[in-house]
Each structure stands twice: as C-alpha cells, then as structure tokens.
Design a protein around this motif. Sequence first.
Motif, short mmCIF file in Angstrom:
data_model
loop_
_atom_site.label_atom_id
_atom_site.label_comp_id
_atom_site.label_asym_id
_atom_site.label_seq_id
_atom_site.Cartn_x
_atom_site.Cartn_y
_atom_site.Cartn_z
N GLY A 138 23.07 1.99 14.14
CA GLY A 138 23.69 2.30 12.86
C GLY A 138 22.80 3.07 11.90
N ASN A 139 21.62 3.44 12.33
CA ASN A 139 20.68 4.17 11.48
C ASN A 139 20.74 5.66 11.83
N PRO A 140 21.35 6.49 11.01
CA PRO A 140 21.47 7.91 11.34
C PRO A 140 20.14 8.64 11.38
N ASP A 141 19.09 8.05 10.81
CA ASP A 141 17.79 8.72 10.80
C ASP A 141 17.16 8.80 12.19
N ASN A 142 17.51 7.88 13.09
CA ASN A 142 16.95 7.95 14.45
C ASN A 142 18.02 8.27 15.48
N GLY A 143 19.15 8.85 15.03
CA GLY A 143 20.19 9.28 15.94
C GLY A 143 21.27 8.24 16.14
N GLU A 144 22.48 8.69 16.28
CA GLU A 144 23.61 7.81 16.56
C GLU A 144 24.53 8.49 17.57
N ALA A 145 25.09 7.70 18.45
CA ALA A 145 26.05 8.21 19.42
C ALA A 145 27.13 7.16 19.64
N GLN A 146 28.35 7.63 19.81
CA GLN A 146 29.46 6.72 20.09
C GLN A 146 29.57 6.42 21.58
N VAL A 147 29.21 7.39 22.40
CA VAL A 147 29.25 7.24 23.86
C VAL A 147 27.88 7.61 24.40
N ILE A 148 27.35 6.80 25.33
CA ILE A 148 26.02 7.05 25.89
C ILE A 148 26.12 7.13 27.41
N ILE A 149 25.54 8.19 27.94
CA ILE A 149 25.48 8.40 29.39
C ILE A 149 24.03 8.33 29.83
N ALA A 150 23.72 7.48 30.81
CA ALA A 150 22.38 7.42 31.39
C ALA A 150 22.33 8.36 32.58
N SER A 151 21.36 9.26 32.57
CA SER A 151 21.17 10.20 33.67
C SER A 151 19.83 9.88 34.31
N TYR A 152 19.87 9.11 35.41
CA TYR A 152 18.65 8.69 36.09
C TYR A 152 18.39 9.58 37.30
N HIS A 153 17.18 10.10 37.39
CA HIS A 153 16.79 10.70 38.68
C HIS A 153 16.17 9.59 39.53
N GLU A 154 17.01 8.71 39.95
CA GLU A 154 16.67 7.56 40.80
C GLU A 154 17.98 6.98 41.27
N GLY A 155 17.97 6.30 42.43
CA GLY A 155 19.25 5.82 42.93
C GLY A 155 19.14 4.81 44.04
N GLY A 156 20.30 4.48 44.61
CA GLY A 156 20.39 3.51 45.68
C GLY A 156 20.11 4.12 47.03
N PRO A 157 19.87 3.28 48.05
CA PRO A 157 19.42 3.79 49.35
C PRO A 157 20.50 4.17 50.34
N SER A 158 21.77 3.83 50.05
CA SER A 158 22.80 4.02 51.08
C SER A 158 24.05 4.67 50.51
N SER A 159 24.72 5.44 51.38
CA SER A 159 25.96 6.12 51.01
C SER A 159 27.18 5.32 51.45
N ASN A 160 28.21 5.38 50.63
CA ASN A 160 29.53 4.90 51.01
C ASN A 160 29.50 3.48 51.59
N VAL A 161 28.76 2.62 50.91
CA VAL A 161 28.71 1.21 51.31
C VAL A 161 29.16 0.37 50.12
N PRO A 162 29.56 -0.87 50.35
CA PRO A 162 29.91 -1.73 49.21
C PRO A 162 28.74 -1.84 48.25
N ILE A 163 29.04 -2.03 46.98
CA ILE A 163 27.99 -2.08 45.98
C ILE A 163 27.00 -3.20 46.27
N GLU A 164 27.46 -4.29 46.88
CA GLU A 164 26.56 -5.41 47.18
C GLU A 164 25.43 -4.96 48.13
N THR A 165 25.74 -4.03 49.02
CA THR A 165 24.72 -3.54 49.95
C THR A 165 23.60 -2.83 49.21
N ASN A 166 23.98 -1.95 48.29
CA ASN A 166 22.95 -1.25 47.52
C ASN A 166 22.26 -2.16 46.51
#
Length: 774
Positions: free
Chosen positions: A225-253
């Motif tokens: 709520g402090n405009p002096d350090n920036g405010e956003a209504q929607v926040i997207i995290a862009s990580y250059h990091e990820g899980g080890p497997s493709s197309n598997v249930p989330i529990e696997t990753n």
Amino acid sequence: MGDVLSSIPGASVKPFTRVALTSVGAAVAGSALAISSLAAPAFATVESPNIIEPTPGSTQINIVGFNDFHGRILDGERFAATLLQAQQGFGEDGSLVISNGDAVGASIFESQILEDQPAIDILNQVGVDSFTQGNHEFDRGLDDAAGRLQNATNGPDLAANVTKADGSKPFDEYALFTINGVTVAVVGAVTQETPSLVSPDGIAGLTFGDPVAAVNDVAARLSDGNPDNGEAQVIIASYHEGGPSSNVPIETNLANETFRHLTEDTSADVDAIYNAHTHQTYAYDAPIGDTTRPVIQAGSYGANIGQVVLTVDAAGKVTASASSVVPTLAATAIPEALKNDPRIVEIRRIVEDAKARADVLGQEVIGTQTGDITRAKQYEPGSLTVDPATGVTSGGTVTNQDDRANASSLGDMVAQSMVESVNGTGRFEADLSIMNPGGLRADLIDDDGKVTYKEAATVLPFANNLSVATVSGATLKQVLEQQWQTNPDGTVPSRAYLQLGLSDAFTYTFDSSRAAGDRITGMYLNDLPIDPAAEYHVALPTFLAAGGDNFRALTEATSVQDTGLIDLDAFVDWVKAESATESRDVDAPTGLVPDTRRNGIEIGGYPFDAPVACGDSVTLSLSGFDLASLGYIQNSTVRASTGVVDNTGTESIVTLGEAPVLVDAPNKAELTLTIPEDFATDTFDVLVDAAPSGSYAIIQVLVTCDTGSVPPTTNAPEPTTSTPATTPPVADDGSLANTGADANALVGGLVAAIVALLLGGTVIIVRRLRMRGE
C-alpha cells in the motif's frame, strides 16, 4: 501514473495504458473458456495445448511467455507468428509478452557466430516486453550481460536476486505495465546455480541469492500500500528455474525440492508463476492457501509458448485464471495475414541475413585433420576394398550415411572431447563420457586437411549444454542396457538399438543373445572393473542427462550438474588444442585423426559365472570389434592374453588363444581360450583384442586348479574394483596409462605397468592383468 512509477528504485516501468477489452472478436469454436467471474477465490484451469481465447464481458490480462529460446533463429518466423497469434483475441494492447531467461546463449551456429544479435533482433521485433535473466545471459560475464545485452534488448532486463559487492543491483528487480487499467508487475529472478554454470571470473563479486526470497521481498513491497516503493494489483513471478520433468502430475515434480520451493514457498501475493531453465513442459493448477494459481513452463528452443490468462474484477483482483502450453505453429500453418505482417517480413529478412553472414564467418579454420572422421555407415555387401597390409577399408557403396546402431570414430571422438573439456575447467570431475548418436548430424570429411568452425557446428548443431551426471555403477550398466531401445510403455521404437559414443578409458563386453537387462557382461574404467555400488561422474549432453533417446536410467542420477559449457564451444576449443599439440612421433599425423578402436566387443559362449579348470578350453564367439565409419580398419586377427607376475617380481604375458578373422566373414570370429595346466587357482583379467585396429575388452576368468607350478606371489591383495578417476592418464607413448598402480599393488602381484607386445603391426596393451598363486 508513468511519472510516479518511474521514480521507484529497482523498478523498470513501461507506463503506457493498454486498451481495455470491451468486445471480443470471433473466438475459436471449442476453445473459449468458461471461467467464473465471481470475486475470489481464484481457481486455475489448464487448457493445454490450445490457444486461450477471451471470455466475453470479462476484464482479462493475457500473458504470453516463453523460455530458453537459446537463439533458435531458424525457426524465428514460426515462433514469432505463434506469439502474435496468441495475442490476437485479446489485442496486443491487452497482452504482455515475457521472456523467462536464456533467450540467448547455447545458440545455433547462425546466431551464436553473430553474438546472438539476430536472436535479440527477432525478439525485439516481435515485441517482447520484459527479459528475465537466465544463466546463459552471463556466459560472457556481467559486463556483457548488463552492458551489451541489456542495451540491445528493448527490455527491461530483470534479475531481482543478483547483487553486486556494494549491495547495488545490476538489473531491475521488476517491471510495471498497465493493461486494461490494471497495474501488472513482472518480477524476474535467475537460478541460484548460476555461479557453477558460467566462468567464475566473469561474475566475480556477484551474489546470486535465493530466487524465491527475492521475489517474495519484491512482492511484499508491491503489495504494502505504499506507493513510494511501488504498487501492483497483479504480480507475475518469472523464475529462470524449474521442475525436472515434463508432462507429469504435479506431485512428481513436487518431489524435487527446487520445484517445491518455487511452487509452495512463493508468496500468495504472486498470481502466476513462470518457470524455465530445465527445458521441461508443464502447466499446473497449483494450490496456494485456499486457492490455486498457474505454474507453467514452455519447454525450450521456441518449440512452445506458455499462455496464462488472468480474469480480474473491478478492483484488479484476480478471480480466475487459465494456462496453456501451446506448440509453435508449423511453417505451413502460419496464416497468410501473419506471413505478410511487417514484423514477420522483417524477421524473415533477419534470418536470411544471419544465414548469409554465418556462411562467411563459418569458414574460420579451427584445426586440422588427417583422415575422415565420420558417423557409422552401412555399405552395400561386397563393395568395400580392404588393404591386406593395414586392414584399412576404402571405396564401397554407402547405403546408410548415419547408422546409429553402430560405433563410429566420430561418436567416440566427440565423447572424448567432452570428458577432456569438462575436466579442463578445473571445476568438475568426469570419469567418462557418453554421446548419443542422434546428436551427430554431419561428418568431418578430410577434403583439405582443415576443420572449419562451420564444419564443427554442423556436426553438433543442437547447442546442448554439457552436464556431469553422478550415477552408480549399477545405473551405468542400465544405461548401456538401454542401447537396446524400448519406449516407456515397453514397445520397441523404429530404431531398436542406439550405439552410444564412449570416451577412451571405458570398455565393456556384451552378449546380445542374453535376456533384456542382462546383456552387459562386463564394464571397465581405466582397465579396472566397474563397482556396481560406487559412484561415477559421467559427462554428457543435457539431452541425455534428461533421459533423452529412451536412456531413462540417467534420470536416476543422484545429481546432475550443468557445467555451463556448450557442446559446440567445448568441441571447437578442443579441436584447436588437439591441432596445436605436437606429436611425440615426428612421423605421426597432427591434428585430429580417426579413432580405430571400438570400446565394446560382443563376447558370446563364455560361462561368466562358471570356473575354467587348468588345461581346459572355452570357445568364445567374438563380434562387433570393427567400427563402421569411412576408412575403418577391418581386423584380421583376434587374441586372448593375460599377465602373470611371480614372487620374484618378474612379469610376463601368456597368450591363451589366437584366431584369424575370415575374409568372407568379417567382424566376427571364433576364439578358443585355453588355460595352461601350470596355472594356479585365481581370477584372471584376460585381454581380448583385435588386430590391427587395437579394439579390446577385458573379461574376468575364474581358474580352478589342483596345483600350480607358477610361483605364488606373497601378501597378495584381493581383486580390486575401479574408483572414479579425474582424467584418464596418458603414457609417454600416447597410449592410455595403467591406473591404480601403487607399491602395494605391485607387491601383491598386479601388473601395474603397461606391457606392449607387437603383433601384426599393432601394439597390444595389457593393463591390470594379474595372476596370484594359492
């Protein structure tokens, strides 16, 4: 709004207002989402692989992301058309295009040779709004990443978790965008493993912090709520990091701690999470508190895009979301309107210009070669000519230019270059290396004695990173067993066998007549038997490390380290070094020369689990001791021998059998192995070799005798197994040196020096062969 936001420290702001979505064009039938517009809680849906279309009457934010593009510019037109098509329903002003790292680096030749400027130009042309830093953005160090690259992108470039020694940040932590009247923040963070993936000198003084902690810190400031350090209504995290497997249930990753940390520990203030780095494909509706949010990664190399659509209420609060991993359009599927879009036309020009310039620059000579170094071939029967003195083949009608079921001089040479390159960094230790045959896409033909950069790049066009996988000896055996291919469902693919390229220090034996999973009968590293329980460090392309080509056993590695080396770059440097090294023999050729030796030999008919009595004989069926590359040596003789040492320390070699290879039946032979009557009970390492190529393998023969006239050695140790070695030692004559030879081994009767015998013009090297009397 723009003036206020632009003064916020750590932020990059794109303060234009996107056009609010008030009407919707024709939606694709069957792909429109039925998303509830009720205010909170927000629940995600997964729509892969369709492009998500707008929901009429809703305010939505369309995010189109991609990761690990790695300069794949030859597909730039298709990739750009897909990015543009995914925005059409929402309008480009209602969409946000984000790169999640490794946009450049590990690139194909046409982009890499031009310092990836064509890739940056393409991404700028298609309108990428923000660039999260990946580890490959640091390949040339901070000065290049924060200087040349950051200035070249239309940006902003983001890395919230990267800090300089003085506490300042070389990149923006986040960027703010106004879309449909909603303030959207993209917060970027790079993998914390970056210091181990790039040259330490280039990032000296930088700290790569926990990416989740960095994102959470920014998200808290943007939500306080402090405009002096920036405010956003929607926040997207862009990580250059990820899980080890493709197309598997989330529990696997989620069983992977890194992915669990990204998914579960990222602040609930974050509305959607983009992943990257691991080149995997997934779109999850991931729980967070009493709601869910999208967690998505779109593979690599521009093969897919990752679309996330967020529905917001009048206060800008996310009420629903949907995600989709969308495959890139085929060239034939690009709509005519997009083909004629001025941006696509310009991208087409960028690609053609890059190809033309690369053709010129690729003529740089990086080394020399003597003789063709090629993939394996298949030949029309009877068409080859064989030199009777040397066994060297020539001529022949090639019916298959790329026989991936056979060993090749090129595959083994590339494998050797990888293990030497990895160990040459001083940061990693590899015991051996393996190379998948499908990763070799051209031959090194000796048409002028020179090797050009483009020729090397054509051999290795995929720009894979090199990894070091730590596996047990038992897992290594499984990897070799999986050369006999099966799909995950147990079916056999069209290529039923794939022959791995292997570095010099590793040899093995096999028997293809045995049951699946039991075909590998022996493995040796530096001429010491592989211990199933010990750990070994294997250098390999990331493609293999991920279980590619059905080598799924590699996914059982206890650890996989990305070396930060690109296979092509490492190979080029290795070729330069090999070509600059003077031969010890003034008459020997310099530069690259074809490997003549095969690492694996098929040995059938030997009772590996049964003893052989003194005076008895065993007939071995040998095959697969020839390579199949252009100019390979056709062997004419096979032999078995072992080494003995008496209690006076005298070493000698005993030939146990020898047989010719019939001219009309090459690459196979029957060899009778006879144990002398005066041998003693013991286990012997028996060298089985083929001349004149020098192909060899080792088998262990258990000999049982009532008495033995060979004087026994004293204080003899039990047979030892191999331990991982950093770099295969080399003897003064250029052959592999014996390893594991210490004073105790010599006292114990182990032959610790290389014993060379001349037979038919070839040197037969006996390593770690032993005899011990009882």
